[in-house]
Scaffold this motif. Structure first.
Motif, short mmCIF file in Angstrom:
data_model
loop_
_atom_site.label_atom_id
_atom_site.label_comp_id
_atom_site.label_asym_id
_atom_site.label_seq_id
_atom_site.Cartn_x
_atom_site.Cartn_y
_atom_site.Cartn_z
N GLU A 7 1.00 -1.28 -0.02
CA GLU A 7 -0.22 -0.07 -0.18
C GLU A 7 0.89 1.27 0.01
N ASN A 120 -5.71 5.69 6.83
CA ASN A 120 -6.65 5.34 6.05
C ASN A 120 -6.69 6.48 4.61
N SER A 124 -5.56 5.59 0.77
CA SER A 124 -6.76 5.82 -0.16
C SER A 124 -6.36 6.58 -1.30
N GLU A 126 -5.32 7.91 -4.56
CA GLU A 126 -5.20 7.38 -6.12
C GLU A 126 -4.09 7.42 -6.83
#
Length: 223
Positions: A7, A120, A124, A126
């Motif tokens: 991530e 978070n 998230s 993009e």
């Protein structure tokens, strides 16, 4: 520090920040697309913190501003220095003779990226790779302003022809330009023929047959 976390894998600057943070002595880092064909001045290399050039004005507004607004509106935990500057640092070259400044700057980058409260939202994003300039380049300028210190710049302009006349070249997006790639290859061939042959052998590629070696003046005129 999260270097193997998928991530965070798009944050290409994380490896650099981790490398800076691991140093215990003064350091200098050059990106792979930063080329030097004349030495730096000793005064420059002896500066507390030194880098390439500031990124300010219309360029800063166009490249950085929308990302800063997005982060400011959505992050919960932000270092005290965040938002204290209206410019960033082009870090094709970066040097720290003050290792404490280096580590404190890295700590603030980690706080911004890895605070649990921010996690978070950070994950998230993009277009993570486009935010790397905020975490690396903008944060350094913010931290330096926060501690009332200045960066010694190689030049004060975004004009790369100035750097070229100083014997420096940062390829940036030009590294994907076939014409620039050929020019760069001819420079290596002209200045470092043995190294050029060795690189070709490592890559298992046949050396190009350049007709003539370039002189320094001819190299400077390329830019």
């Amino acid at each position: 520090i999260y270097l193997d976390d998928k991530e965070f894998s798009e944050f290409w600057m994380l490896g650099k920040i981790a490398a800076y943070n691991n140093q215990k002595e003064p350091l200098i880092h050059l990106d792979l697309d930063y080329v030097i064909y004349s030495p730096f001045a000793k005064e420059y290399l002896n500066s507390e913190v030194f880098s390439e050039n500031p990124e300010a004005g219309n360029y800063f507004n166009f490249v950085y501003l929308d990302k800063l607004v997005n982060l400011s509106n959505n992050l919960t935990v932000m270092p005290e220095c965040f938002g204290k500057s209206n410019r960033a640092v082009c870090m094709g070259i970066i040097g720290f003779n003050n290792i404490n400044i280096c580590k404190e700057y890295c700590s603030d980058v980690y706080k911004l990226l890895f605070s649990e409260e921010n996690s978070n939202f950070i994950k998230s994003l993009e277009d993570k790779k486009n935010y790397c300039i905020i975490f690396e380049q903008y944060m350094l300028e913010c931290y330096m302003k926060h501690i009332d210190k200045t960066i010694t710049y190689l030049n004060s302009s975004l004009d790369k022809t100035i750097a070229a006349k100083q014997g420096k070249c940062h390829y940036l997006t030009h590294k994907k330009d076939i014409k620039k790639e050929s020019q760069f290859e001819s420079i290596i061939y002209s200045l470092y023929p043995e190294s050029y042959s060795y690189i070709c052998s490592l890559l298992n590629e046949k050396p190009n047959n350049f007709l003539n070696k370039l002189t320094i003046d001819e190299i400077l005129n390329l830019y």
